[in-house]
Design an enzyme around this catalytic site. Structure first.
Site, PDB file in Angstrom:
ATOM      1  N   GLY A  91      -2.213  49.119  55.427  1.00  0.00           N
ATOM      2  CA  GLY A  91      -3.074  49.585  56.601  1.00  0.00           C
ATOM      3  C   GLY A  91      -2.382  50.721  57.310  1.00  0.00           C
ATOM      4  N   GLY A  93      -2.450  53.236  60.882  1.00  0.00           N
ATOM      5  CA  GLY A  93      -3.140  53.360  62.188  1.00  0.00           C
ATOM      6  C   GLY A  93      -2.221  54.075  63.008  1.00  0.00           C
ATOM      7  N   GLY A  94      -2.761  54.526  64.153  1.00  0.00           N
ATOM      8  CA  GLY A  94      -2.078  55.582  65.072  1.00  0.00           C
ATOM      9  C   GLY A  94      -0.722  55.271  65.471  1.00  0.00           C
ATOM     10  N   VAL A  98       1.311  49.806  58.103  1.00  0.00           N
ATOM     11  CA  VAL A  98       1.567  48.326  57.443  1.00  0.00           C
ATOM     12  C   VAL A  98       1.676  48.097  55.988  1.00  0.00           C
ATOM     13  CG1 VAL A  98       0.761  46.075  57.859  1.00  0.00           C
ATOM     14  CG2 VAL A  98       0.182  47.531  59.642  1.00  0.00           C
ATOM     15  N   LYS A 113       5.060  46.150  59.747  1.00  0.00           N
ATOM     16  CA  LYS A 113       4.396  46.970  60.636  1.00  0.00           C
ATOM     17  C   LYS A 113       5.477  48.168  60.949  1.00  0.00           C
ATOM     18  CE  LYS A 113       1.225  47.861  64.218  1.00  0.00           C
ATOM     19  NZ  LYS A 113       0.235  47.156  65.359  1.00  0.00           N
ATOM     20  N   ASP A 206      -7.731  43.237  73.608  1.00  0.00           N
ATOM     21  CA  ASP A 206      -8.331  44.215  72.483  1.00  0.00           C
ATOM     22  C   ASP A 206      -8.753  43.375  71.676  1.00  0.00           C
ATOM     23  OD1 ASP A 206      -9.100  46.636  71.542  1.00  0.00           O
ATOM     24  OD2 ASP A 206      -7.159  46.918  70.233  1.00  0.00           O
TER      25      ASP A 206
END
Length: 665
Positions: A91, A93-94, A98, A113, A206
């Site tokens: 993964g 993300g911003g 990961v 992460k 979230d």
């Protein structure tokens, strides 16, 4: 703000959102020249949209989006990171990347992460990264991701967690037909995780399908506490510096979360609490059942407008057989006013479990009926009889009829034996119930009025239901000081169910424990704990009354639902004064009654349309007249005047009519 106003705000927002600041200002100066309020509304929406310091993950802010686009894998399969061997990237993300890795010390697969360099240099982003690890690692719940390790230094900052093999809920919603049973199973597991987090003072902020993973065995894991907010400063896993940073309110104009799953208070950049997660979970459940989120618009501004102003549409047909009770639960979770939502995740969890259990029971009952029907169809038939044979004289027919009659008689006798001697609900009878006075669990006699008042309010709410027989306050309160033998109490009151409870007050916080008891076997039909503030006591009372009616399966007329939710005042302070008045008046001593009248009058001063308080004054003056403490004609005149005022405000108020009737004789 009405829908027309929102339409204007949205149109202006769409027109200027892509303009340069100077050009935008000139445009708005012209468009809003004569309406400063409109300009203010547009500016607020623009301010919220411009995520200058936080993370709006979907759609991402410009600087976050660019970071994702520029990001390249920092590690390759086979690389070693500390004592972890990288297997593959899973993964990005911003904030970072990961990886799936092998823990070579403990011989297990983990997820790592890693915060990327760009965000590692930003203190607020780094604090969010640390907060995610500390928030999640403080929780011990099977439905929350387990954190193994955290490291923050100049070289690299990373979190090591368990690796969850499975699919995100987003994948399941998009690719598979979710059954009602599976939706309820997933929803109850998420609600359980949130109840644990909220119990530790942590709000996720979230909740969305991307942050929920479902393992192949059906187990659910809630991920990503990156936006988590701490509610209580006493959590032991935080240093004082951490606590200070976390408790700072979100910067003005910064929206944290994902738009389609935000609560209205998040969208308006207001303070949030656990009820924000309840709203977001309501959106997720709605999406699982309907196939789409309830407030999604064609643009970001329209979604914001819907979120703050629009009601959710009725469910579509993605999942069949959705019971009315589950729709009620979801729509209650989606109330705009957080005081009208479930106040705790425990309450939501209890209702979801109740629906799940009812569905399972109905399915079991249906299978039982099918089985019985099959047995009857498979029984002896006349197919093989000679057409000329008289059925009545057929071999074995008489024996079968005799056996049938004997079984029927035995069943009737067994039913009479089972039900005789205890209160029972016949086909044409209403359920019967007594609400016993709640125990004051606070070591303070001054809180006694609250325990009595909440009990009486629940009695009043339930007594308005046509399908339920509820014992009066006077009958139930005879057992205020001794509730040890519930069966004996139920027998004396001739009821089949009891509501018992206790209330503990700590400052402005209340903890209410409540149980619904079947006196036949002394089992608990339903129970719940409400941890609320004093300002939420009105909503909690209504929730308790609704839960009791629901668990007794009382058939509600259309008007009954409105009666259960009815509030005679919205002013909590006025309500407390009213309860104090009732507490003193029911002591039936002249000085106490006069004290009660004083409290009633204070309640009316705060809410001049408080019909119940006028009815209370009417009853109090009638009591003084009966006791001849003041001139009977004078007190009866005051009683009648107060009763008339109560009826003038609310003609449906039985207390007002009853007291006025007594003053006429």
């Amino acid at each position: 703000m009405n829908s027309e106003r929102w339409k204007k705000v949205k149109e202006l927002f769409d027109a200027v959102v892509e303009l340069e600041p100077d050009e935008r200002a000139r445009y708005l100066d012209r468009a809003c020249e004569s309406d400063s309020g409109l300009r203010s509304d547009v500016d607020k929406l623009l301010s919220s949209f411009q995520d200058s310091d936080g993370f709006l993950e979907e759609p991402a802010s410009n600087h976050v989006a660019s970071a994702i686009l520029e990001s390249k894998a920092m590690l390759k399969p086979g690389d070693r990171f500390a004592h972890y061997k990288i297997l593959r990237q899973i993964g990005v993300g911003g904030m970072g990347e990961v990886y799936l890795a092998e823990d070579e010390k403990l011989d297990r697969r983990v997820a790592i992460k890693i915060l990327n360099e760009r965000f590692g240099k930003n203190d607020s982003h780094l604090q969010r990264f640390i907060r995610e690890a500390k928030s999640a690692s403080s929780l011990n719940h099977p439905n929350i991701l387990v954190i193994h390790e955290i490291s923050v230094d100049e070289d690299a900052s990373f979190i090591v967690s368990e690796f969850v093999e499975g699919r995100t809920l987003r994948d399941l919603i998009g690719e598979s037909e979710l059954t009602l049973d599976r939706v309820l199973d997933i929803a109850t597991q998420i609600a359980g995780a949130l109840a644990a987090a909220h119990g530790a003072g942590i709000v996720h902020r979230d909740i969305k399908p991307e942050n929920i993973v479902v393992r192949p065995d059906g187990y659910v894991k809630v991920l990503d506490f990156g936006l988590a907010k701490l509610l209580k400063p006493k959590d032991q896993f935080l240093s004082s510096d951490d606590a200070t940073a976390i408790h700072n309110p979100t910067a003005q104009g910064v929206i944290m979360g994902t738009v389609n799953y935000m609560s209205p208070e998040q969208a308006k950049a207001e303070a949030v609490d656990e009820r924000t997660d309840i709203f977001s979970l309501g959106v997720v459940i709605y999406e699982m059942l309907a196939g789409s989120t309830p407030f999604q618009g064609s643009s970001l501004s329209e979604t914001f407008a819907n979120l703050i102003n629009a009601e959710p549409p009725a469910f579509g047909g993605k999942v069949s057989g959705v019971p009315d009770e589950l729709q009620r639960i979801v729509f209650k979770a989606l109330r705009k006013d957080r005081t009208e939502r479930y106040q705790t995740s425990d309450e939501l969890l209890a209702d979801l479990k109740s629906v799940k259990a009812n569905i399972a029971f109905d399915e079991k009952l249906g299978r039982s009926h099918e089985s019985n029907s099959t047995e009857i169809l498979l029984g002896p038939t006349n197919e093989n009889l000679d057409p000329n044979t008289n059925i009545e004289n057929a071999p074995g027919t008489n024996l079968r009829w005799i056996a049938f009659v004997l079984v029927a008689v035995a069943a009737i006798g067994l039913g009479y034996y089972f039900y005789a001697g205890r209160p029972n609900v016949g086909a044409n009878e209403r359920r019967s119930l007594a609400v016993l006075p709640f125990t004051n669990a606070t070591q303070d006699a001054n809180a006694e009025y609250l325990a009595d008042g909440v009990s009486e309010s629940i009695i009043n709410n339930l007594s308005q239901l046509s399908g339920l027989k509820v014992m009066s306050r006077n009958s139930s309160f005879r057992f205020k000081n001794d509730q040890s033998d519930t069966r004996a109490i139920a027998s004396k009151l001739n009821v089949d169910t009891l509501v018992t409870g206790d209330i503990k007050q700590i400052g402005d916080k209340l903890v209410i424990n409540v149980r619904l008891i079947d006196v036949g076997d002394d089992s608990t039909i339903w129970g719940n704990q409400y941890a609320i503030t004093i300002s939420d006591v009105l909503a909690a009372q209504n929730d308790i009354a609704q839960a009791v009616a629901r668990n007794l399966q009382v058939k509600l007329m259309p008007s009954d639902a409105a009666l259960l939710e009815k509030r005679y005042t919205q002013n909590v302070e006025a309500y407390q004064l009213y309860l104090r008045g009732r507490f003193h008046v029911f002591k039936l001593l002249p000085d106490e009654i006069r004290q009660g009248i004083s409290y009633y009058q204070q309640a009316i001063d705060l809410d001049p349309n408080y019909a119940l308080a006028y009815a209370g004054i009417a009853d109090a003056y009638r009591s003084l007249a009966v006791g001849s403490e003041v001139s009977p004609p004078d007190s009866l005149a005051k009683s009648k005047a107060a009763a008339n005022r109560a009826i003038q405000i609310d003609d449906s108020l039985s207390d007002g009519h009853t007291t006025r009737g007594m003053t006429l004789f």
